[in-house]
Design a protein around this motif. Structure first.
Motif, PDB file in Angstrom:
ATOM      1  N   ASN A 133       3.609 123.714  69.597  1.00 29.66           N
ATOM      2  CA  ASN A 133       3.012 123.703  68.255  1.00 29.66           C
ATOM      3  C   ASN A 133       2.842 122.296  67.704  1.00 29.66           C
ATOM      4  N   ASN A 139      -0.715 120.433  67.121  1.00 28.29           N
ATOM      5  CA  ASN A 139      -1.103 119.944  65.783  1.00 28.29           C
ATOM      6  C   ASN A 139      -1.521 118.478  65.849  1.00 28.29           C
ATOM      7  N   LYS A 183      -4.829 118.242  67.334  1.00 28.94           N
ATOM      8  CA  LYS A 183      -5.846 118.860  66.486  1.00 28.94           C
ATOM      9  C   LYS A 183      -6.228 117.964  65.306  1.00 28.94           C
ATOM     10  N   GLY A 236       1.767 128.216  62.836  1.00 32.72           N
ATOM     11  CA  GLY A 236       2.473 127.402  63.832  1.00 32.72           C
ATOM     12  C   GLY A 236       3.751 126.773  63.301  1.00 32.72           C
TER      13      GLY A 236
HETATM   14 MG   LIG Z   1      -0.489 124.461  64.250  1.00 38.29          MG
END
Ligand SMILES: [Mg+2]
Ligand SMILES: Nc1ncnc2c1ncn2[C@@H]1O[C@H](COP(=O)(O)OP(=O)(O)OP(=O)(O)O)[C@@H](O)[C@H]1O
Length: 359
Positions: free
Chosen positions: A252, A256, A259, A318
Protein backbone atom coordinates in the motif's frame (compact mmCIF):
# COMPACT_ATOMS: atom_id res chain seq x y z
CA UNK A 1 -16.07 17.33 48.41
CA UNK A 2 -18.39 14.47 47.33
CA UNK A 3 -17.89 12.74 50.71
CA UNK A 4 -18.69 16.00 52.52
CA UNK A 5 -21.92 16.41 50.50
CA UNK A 6 -22.89 12.79 51.24
CA UNK A 7 -22.39 13.29 55.00
CA UNK A 8 -24.47 16.48 54.94
CA UNK A 9 -27.23 14.58 53.14
CA UNK A 10 -27.25 11.76 55.72
CA UNK A 11 -27.38 14.25 58.62
CA UNK A 12 -30.14 16.25 56.84
CA UNK A 13 -32.34 13.19 56.22
CA UNK A 14 -31.88 11.90 59.82
CA UNK A 15 -32.92 15.31 61.19
CA UNK A 16 -35.94 15.32 58.88
CA UNK A 17 -37.06 11.86 60.07
CA UNK A 18 -36.61 12.95 63.73
CA UNK A 19 -38.63 16.09 63.05
CA UNK A 20 -41.47 14.11 61.41
CA UNK A 21 -41.54 11.57 64.28
CA UNK A 22 -41.56 14.40 66.88
CA UNK A 23 -44.47 15.98 65.02
CA UNK A 24 -46.43 12.71 65.21
CA UNK A 25 -45.65 12.26 68.89
CA UNK A 26 -46.70 15.84 69.65
CA UNK A 27 -49.90 15.23 67.67
CA UNK A 28 -50.48 11.96 69.59
CA UNK A 29 -49.87 13.80 72.88
CA UNK A 30 -52.57 16.38 72.12
CA UNK A 31 -55.05 13.90 70.62
CA UNK A 32 -54.75 11.53 73.61
CA UNK A 33 -55.13 14.56 76.01
CA UNK A 34 -58.38 15.53 74.25
CA UNK A 35 -59.56 11.86 74.36
CA UNK A 36 -58.92 11.52 78.14
CA UNK A 37 -60.84 14.74 78.89
CA UNK A 38 -63.65 13.61 76.59
CA UNK A 39 -64.10 10.21 78.25
CA UNK A 40 -63.33 11.62 81.73
CA UNK A 41 -60.47 9.19 82.54
CA UNK A 42 -57.06 10.27 83.75
CA UNK A 43 -54.70 7.18 83.59
CA UNK A 44 -51.29 6.81 85.26
CA UNK A 45 -48.35 8.74 83.68
CA UNK A 46 -46.72 5.51 82.48
CA UNK A 47 -49.94 4.30 80.82
CA UNK A 48 -50.37 7.78 79.27
CA UNK A 49 -46.87 7.61 77.77
CA UNK A 50 -47.37 4.06 76.47
CA UNK A 51 -50.71 4.89 74.88
CA UNK A 52 -49.22 8.13 73.43
CA UNK A 53 -46.36 6.18 71.79
CA UNK A 54 -48.73 3.60 70.32
CA UNK A 55 -50.99 6.37 69.00
CA UNK A 56 -47.93 8.15 67.50
CA UNK A 57 -47.00 4.99 65.60
CA UNK A 58 -50.60 4.43 64.45
CA UNK A 59 -50.87 8.03 63.14
CA UNK A 60 -47.48 7.73 61.43
CA UNK A 61 -48.59 4.41 59.80
CA UNK A 62 -51.87 5.93 58.59
CA UNK A 63 -50.12 8.91 56.96
CA UNK A 64 -47.43 6.69 55.36
CA UNK A 65 -50.09 4.33 53.93
CA UNK A 66 -51.94 7.34 52.42
CA UNK A 67 -48.84 9.01 50.94
CA UNK A 68 -46.79 5.98 49.71
CA UNK A 69 -49.17 4.86 46.90
CA UNK A 70 -48.65 8.31 45.40
CA UNK A 71 -44.85 7.75 45.28
CA UNK A 72 -45.38 4.17 44.10
CA UNK A 73 -47.49 5.51 41.22
CA UNK A 74 -44.81 8.02 40.30
CA UNK A 75 -42.24 5.24 40.27
CA UNK A 76 -44.46 3.02 38.13
CA UNK A 77 -45.02 5.85 35.65
CA UNK A 78 -41.28 6.41 35.53
CA UNK A 79 -40.58 2.69 35.01
CA UNK A 80 -43.07 2.71 32.15
CA UNK A 81 -41.24 5.69 30.62
CA UNK A 82 -37.96 3.80 30.95
CA UNK A 83 -39.25 0.57 29.39
CA UNK A 84 -40.92 2.55 26.56
CA UNK A 85 -37.61 4.30 25.88
CA UNK A 86 -35.73 0.96 25.86
CA UNK A 87 -38.31 -0.48 23.49
CA UNK A 88 -37.90 2.46 21.09
CA UNK A 89 -34.10 2.09 21.25
CA UNK A 90 -34.40 -1.63 20.43
CA UNK A 91 -36.49 -0.62 17.38
CA UNK A 92 -33.59 1.53 16.14
CA UNK A 93 -34.77 4.95 17.36
CA UNK A 94 -31.55 6.52 18.59
CA UNK A 95 -33.02 10.01 19.15
CA UNK A 96 -34.50 8.85 22.48
CA UNK A 97 -33.23 10.53 25.64
CA UNK A 98 -34.51 9.66 29.11
CA UNK A 99 -35.05 12.49 31.63
CA UNK A 100 -33.64 12.07 35.15
CA UNK A 101 -36.05 10.78 37.81
CA UNK A 102 -37.81 13.56 39.75
CA UNK A 103 -36.16 16.92 40.04
CA UNK A 104 -32.94 15.40 41.31
CA UNK A 105 -29.47 16.15 40.20
CA UNK A 106 -29.05 14.02 37.00
CA UNK A 107 -26.13 12.09 38.46
CA UNK A 108 -27.84 11.47 41.78
CA UNK A 109 -29.33 8.20 43.04
CA UNK A 110 -29.42 4.66 41.58
CA UNK A 111 -32.23 5.48 39.10
CA UNK A 112 -30.31 8.29 37.56
CA UNK A 113 -27.14 6.22 37.28
CA UNK A 114 -29.17 3.87 35.05
CA UNK A 115 -30.63 6.84 33.16
CA UNK A 116 -27.16 8.27 32.55
CA UNK A 117 -25.91 4.90 31.24
CA UNK A 118 -28.93 4.56 28.94
CA UNK A 119 -28.43 8.06 27.52
CA UNK A 120 -24.72 7.40 27.02
CA UNK A 121 -25.45 4.08 25.30
CA UNK A 122 -27.99 5.71 22.93
CA UNK A 123 -25.52 8.49 22.07
CA UNK A 124 -22.89 5.84 21.20
CA UNK A 125 -25.41 3.84 19.16
CA UNK A 126 -26.42 7.01 17.31
CA UNK A 127 -22.78 7.72 16.46
CA UNK A 128 -22.28 4.12 15.26
CA UNK A 129 -25.43 4.32 13.18
CA UNK A 130 -24.16 7.53 11.57
CA UNK A 131 -20.86 5.82 10.76
CA UNK A 132 -22.73 2.81 9.31
CA UNK A 133 -24.82 5.05 7.07
CA UNK A 134 -21.78 7.00 5.93
CA UNK A 135 -19.99 3.72 5.21
CA UNK A 136 -22.89 2.43 3.10
CA UNK A 137 -23.13 5.68 1.16
CA UNK A 138 -19.35 5.63 0.54
CA UNK A 139 -19.44 2.01 -0.64
CA UNK A 140 -22.40 2.73 -2.95
CA UNK A 141 -20.63 5.75 -4.37
CA UNK A 142 -17.38 3.82 -4.93
CA UNK A 143 -19.30 1.03 -6.69
CA UNK A 144 -21.48 3.37 -8.71
CA UNK A 145 -18.75 5.37 -10.46
CA UNK A 146 -16.84 2.42 -12.04
CA UNK A 147 -20.14 0.76 -12.95
CA UNK A 148 -21.30 3.91 -14.75
CA UNK A 149 -18.05 3.97 -16.75
CA UNK A 150 -18.25 0.26 -17.57
CA UNK A 151 -21.86 0.44 -18.84
CA UNK A 152 -21.22 3.72 -20.70
CA UNK A 153 -18.15 2.44 -22.57
CA UNK A 154 -19.65 -1.02 -23.17
CA UNK A 155 -22.64 0.67 -24.86
CA UNK A 156 -20.35 2.94 -26.88
CA UNK A 157 -18.53 -0.16 -28.14
CA UNK A 158 -21.69 -1.25 -29.93
CA UNK A 159 -21.28 1.50 -32.57
CA UNK A 160 -20.05 -0.38 -35.60
CA UNK A 161 -18.13 2.47 -37.22
CA UNK A 162 -15.96 3.02 -34.10
CA UNK A 163 -12.24 3.00 -35.14
CA UNK A 164 -10.18 0.10 -33.78
CA UNK A 165 -7.88 2.28 -31.64
CA UNK A 166 -10.87 3.96 -29.96
CA UNK A 167 -12.36 0.52 -29.29
CA UNK A 168 -9.08 -0.54 -27.67
CA UNK A 169 -9.06 2.61 -25.56
CA UNK A 170 -12.62 1.89 -24.37
CA UNK A 171 -11.71 -1.72 -23.60
CA UNK A 172 -8.75 -0.54 -21.53
CA UNK A 173 -11.06 1.73 -19.53
CA UNK A 174 -13.53 -1.13 -18.98
CA UNK A 175 -10.65 -3.34 -17.88
CA UNK A 176 -9.26 -0.70 -15.48
CA UNK A 177 -12.67 0.01 -13.96
CA UNK A 178 -13.38 -3.72 -13.48
CA UNK A 179 -10.01 -4.10 -11.76
CA UNK A 180 -10.89 -1.13 -9.56
CA UNK A 181 -14.22 -2.76 -8.59
CA UNK A 182 -12.51 -6.02 -7.83
CA UNK A 183 -9.86 -4.23 -5.69
CA UNK A 184 -12.62 -2.39 -3.84
CA UNK A 185 -14.36 -5.66 -3.01
CA UNK A 186 -11.02 -7.23 -1.94
CA UNK A 187 -10.23 -4.24 0.30
CA UNK A 188 -13.70 -4.24 1.87
CA UNK A 189 -13.46 -7.95 2.63
CA UNK A 190 -9.95 -7.47 4.02
CA UNK A 191 -11.09 -4.61 6.30
CA UNK A 192 -14.11 -6.60 7.52
CA UNK A 193 -11.86 -9.54 8.25
CA UNK A 194 -9.25 -7.38 10.04
CA UNK A 195 -12.06 -5.79 12.09
CA UNK A 196 -13.39 -9.15 13.21
CA UNK A 197 -11.90 -10.86 16.24
CA UNK A 198 -11.11 -13.95 14.16
CA UNK A 199 -8.59 -12.62 11.69
CA UNK A 200 -5.62 -15.00 11.70
CA UNK A 201 -2.46 -13.57 13.22
CA UNK A 202 0.58 -15.79 12.80
CA UNK A 203 3.87 -14.17 13.80
CA UNK A 204 7.04 -15.70 12.37
CA UNK A 205 10.67 -14.70 12.17
CA UNK A 206 11.78 -13.42 8.76
CA UNK A 207 14.11 -10.99 7.02
CA UNK A 208 12.24 -7.69 6.74
CA UNK A 209 14.82 -6.16 4.38
CA UNK A 210 14.26 -9.04 1.92
CA UNK A 211 10.48 -8.69 2.10
CA UNK A 212 10.57 -4.95 1.35
CA UNK A 213 13.09 -5.47 -1.45
CA UNK A 214 10.84 -8.07 -3.10
CA UNK A 215 7.90 -5.68 -3.06
CA UNK A 216 9.98 -2.86 -4.57
CA UNK A 217 11.04 -5.22 -7.37
CA UNK A 218 7.43 -6.30 -7.94
CA UNK A 219 6.59 -2.67 -8.76
CA UNK A 220 9.50 -2.32 -11.22
CA UNK A 221 7.30 -2.00 -14.35
CA UNK A 222 5.45 0.94 -12.73
CA UNK A 223 8.52 2.88 -11.57
CA UNK A 224 10.32 2.26 -14.85
CA UNK A 225 7.28 3.47 -16.82
CA UNK A 226 7.21 6.70 -14.76
CA UNK A 227 11.00 7.05 -14.86
CA UNK A 228 11.06 7.18 -11.07
CA UNK A 229 14.37 6.66 -9.28
CA UNK A 230 14.18 4.23 -6.37
CA UNK A 231 16.81 4.65 -3.65
CA UNK A 232 17.02 1.96 -1.01
CA UNK A 233 18.83 1.59 2.27
CA UNK A 234 17.89 -1.84 3.56
CA UNK A 235 20.36 -3.33 6.07
CA UNK A 236 19.86 -6.95 7.09
CA UNK A 237 17.17 -6.95 9.84
CA UNK A 238 14.98 -9.82 11.03
CA UNK A 239 11.62 -9.32 12.69
CA UNK A 240 8.97 -11.49 14.32
CA UNK A 241 5.60 -10.47 12.93
CA UNK A 242 2.78 -11.65 10.68
CA UNK A 243 4.57 -11.78 7.33
CA UNK A 244 1.54 -11.66 5.05
CA UNK A 245 -0.03 -8.75 6.97
CA UNK A 246 3.21 -6.73 6.88
CA UNK A 247 3.40 -7.35 3.17
CA UNK A 248 0.12 -5.44 2.76
CA UNK A 249 1.66 -2.41 4.51
CA UNK A 250 4.58 -2.21 2.08
CA UNK A 251 2.38 -2.81 -0.99
CA UNK A 252 0.00 0.00 0.00
CA UNK A 253 2.71 2.51 0.92
CA UNK A 254 4.88 1.83 -2.15
CA UNK A 255 1.81 1.90 -4.38
CA UNK A 256 0.79 5.29 -2.93
CA UNK A 257 4.30 6.70 -3.37
CA UNK A 258 4.30 5.58 -7.03
CA UNK A 259 0.77 6.84 -7.60
CA UNK A 260 1.27 10.31 -6.16
CA UNK A 261 4.79 10.97 -7.52
CA UNK A 262 4.99 12.50 -10.99
CA UNK A 263 7.29 11.32 -13.77
CA UNK A 264 11.00 11.66 -12.97
CA UNK A 265 10.53 11.76 -9.18
CA UNK A 266 12.48 9.94 -6.49
CA UNK A 267 11.26 7.37 -3.95
CA UNK A 268 13.50 6.47 -1.02
CA UNK A 269 12.91 3.41 1.15
CA UNK A 270 14.98 2.97 4.28
CA UNK A 271 15.01 0.48 7.13
CA UNK A 272 16.72 0.85 10.52
CA UNK A 273 16.70 -0.70 13.94
CA UNK A 274 16.14 1.70 16.85
CA UNK A 275 16.42 -0.13 20.21
CA UNK A 276 13.80 -2.88 20.19
CA UNK A 277 11.92 -1.42 17.22
CA UNK A 278 12.35 -1.38 13.47
CA UNK A 279 11.62 1.80 11.58
CA UNK A 280 10.72 1.88 7.89
CA UNK A 281 10.60 5.20 6.06
CA UNK A 282 9.09 5.61 2.60
CA UNK A 283 9.72 9.05 1.16
CA UNK A 284 8.59 10.41 -2.19
CA UNK A 285 8.99 13.66 -4.06
CA UNK A 286 5.31 13.65 -5.09
CA UNK A 287 2.37 16.00 -4.75
CA UNK A 288 2.33 15.95 -0.91
CA UNK A 289 -0.60 16.90 1.32
CA UNK A 290 -1.78 19.82 3.44
CA UNK A 291 -1.87 19.51 7.23
CA UNK A 292 -5.70 19.16 7.22
CA UNK A 293 -5.50 16.35 4.66
CA UNK A 294 -2.82 14.53 6.68
CA UNK A 295 -5.16 14.48 9.69
CA UNK A 296 -7.77 12.49 7.73
CA UNK A 297 -5.87 10.15 5.41
CA UNK A 298 -6.27 7.10 7.70
CA UNK A 299 -10.08 7.42 7.61
CA UNK A 300 -11.91 4.89 5.46
CA UNK A 301 -12.65 6.17 1.94
CA UNK A 302 -10.88 9.46 2.54
CA UNK A 303 -9.08 10.79 -0.53
CA UNK A 304 -7.23 14.06 -0.24
CA UNK A 305 -7.95 16.50 -3.05
CA UNK A 306 -10.53 14.49 -5.02
CA UNK A 307 -9.75 16.32 -8.28
CA UNK A 308 -6.20 15.01 -8.07
CA UNK A 309 -6.99 11.46 -6.95
CA UNK A 310 -9.91 11.03 -9.38
CA UNK A 311 -7.55 9.93 -12.13
CA UNK A 312 -5.54 7.63 -9.85
CA UNK A 313 -8.49 5.31 -9.31
CA UNK A 314 -8.11 4.47 -5.60
CA UNK A 315 -11.01 4.09 -3.21
CA UNK A 316 -9.29 5.52 -0.13
CA UNK A 317 -9.12 2.26 1.82
CA UNK A 318 -5.40 1.48 1.49
CA UNK A 319 -4.16 3.55 4.42
CA UNK A 320 -6.97 2.42 6.75
CA UNK A 321 -5.87 -1.17 6.10
CA UNK A 322 -2.25 -0.16 6.76
CA UNK A 323 -3.23 1.59 10.00
CA UNK A 324 -5.20 -1.43 11.19
CA UNK A 325 -2.31 -3.81 10.53
CA UNK A 326 0.18 -1.49 12.25
CA UNK A 327 -2.16 -1.37 15.29
CA UNK A 328 -2.38 -5.17 15.33
CA UNK A 329 1.41 -5.22 15.62
CA UNK A 330 1.44 -2.62 18.43
CA UNK A 331 3.29 -0.27 16.10
CA UNK A 332 2.77 3.29 14.94
CA UNK A 333 2.57 5.09 11.61
CA UNK A 334 3.14 8.78 11.06
CA UNK A 335 3.05 11.01 8.02
CA UNK A 336 5.13 14.05 7.24
CA UNK A 337 4.18 15.95 4.14
CA UNK A 338 3.88 19.35 2.49
CA UNK A 339 1.98 20.21 -0.70
CA UNK A 340 4.19 19.87 -3.80
CA UNK A 341 7.19 18.94 -1.67
CA UNK A 342 6.63 15.22 -1.11
CA UNK A 343 5.66 12.84 1.65
CA UNK A 344 7.32 10.55 4.18
CA UNK A 345 5.48 7.70 5.87
CA UNK A 346 7.27 6.32 8.94
CA UNK A 347 6.27 2.92 10.24
CA UNK A 348 7.67 1.83 13.59
CA UNK A 349 7.16 -1.78 14.70
CA UNK A 350 8.37 -3.78 17.69
CA UNK A 351 11.04 -6.23 16.60
CA UNK A 352 9.15 -9.13 18.27
CA UNK A 353 5.37 -9.40 18.28
CA UNK A 354 3.87 -12.61 19.57
CA UNK A 355 0.18 -11.81 19.72
CA UNK A 356 -2.15 -9.10 18.55
CA UNK A 357 -3.69 -6.92 21.30
CA UNK A 358 -6.29 -5.53 18.88
CA UNK A 359 -8.07 -8.79 18.13
MG1 LIG B 1 -3.54 3.74 -1.53
N1 LIG C 1 2.44 9.34 -0.81
C1 LIG C 1 1.38 10.13 -0.89
N2 LIG C 1 1.50 11.36 -1.44
C2 LIG C 1 0.42 12.19 -1.50
N3 LIG C 1 -0.81 11.88 -1.07
C3 LIG C 1 -0.97 10.66 -0.53
C4 LIG C 1 0.10 9.74 -0.40
N4 LIG C 1 -0.37 8.62 0.19
C5 LIG C 1 -1.66 8.84 0.42
N5 LIG C 1 -2.05 10.04 0.00
C6 LIG C 1 -3.38 10.66 0.10
O1 LIG C 1 -4.11 9.92 1.06
C7 LIG C 1 -5.31 9.41 0.48
C8 LIG C 1 -5.68 8.10 1.11
O2 LIG C 1 -4.73 7.11 0.73
P1 LIG C 1 -5.21 5.61 0.58
O3 LIG C 1 -4.02 4.79 0.26
O4 LIG C 1 -6.00 5.27 1.81
O5 LIG C 1 -6.26 5.68 -0.61
P2 LIG C 1 -6.02 5.63 -2.17
O6 LIG C 1 -4.58 5.38 -2.49
O7 LIG C 1 -6.61 6.87 -2.75
O8 LIG C 1 -6.91 4.41 -2.61
P3 LIG C 1 -6.58 2.86 -2.39
O9 LIG C 1 -5.34 2.76 -1.55
O10 LIG C 1 -7.79 2.32 -1.71
O11 LIG C 1 -6.37 2.32 -3.76
C9 LIG C 1 -5.01 9.33 -1.01
O12 LIG C 1 -6.18 9.40 -1.78
C10 LIG C 1 -4.13 10.55 -1.21
O13 LIG C 1 -4.92 11.68 -1.38
Amino acid sequence: MKMYRKMLKVIGSSLLILLILSLFWTLAYFVSGILYTWIGWQPHDLVQQLLGSVLGFVLFGIVVSIVSPHFQRRQNVYFKELTDALHRISQGDFQVRVDPFGRRNPDDGPFNTIVLSINKMVANLQELDGMRQEFISNVSHEIQSPLTSITGFARAMTYEELPREVQLQYLQIIDAESTRLSKLSDDLLRLASLDSAHHPFHPENFRLDKQIQLHILAFEPQWLAKEIDIEVDLPEISITADKSLLSQIWVNLIQNALKFTPKGGIITVSLAQEDDRVVVRITDTGCGMSHEEQLRIFERFYKADKSRTGSTGGSGLGLSIVHKIVDMHQGSITVNSAPDEGTTFTVSLPIHVNSSPVN
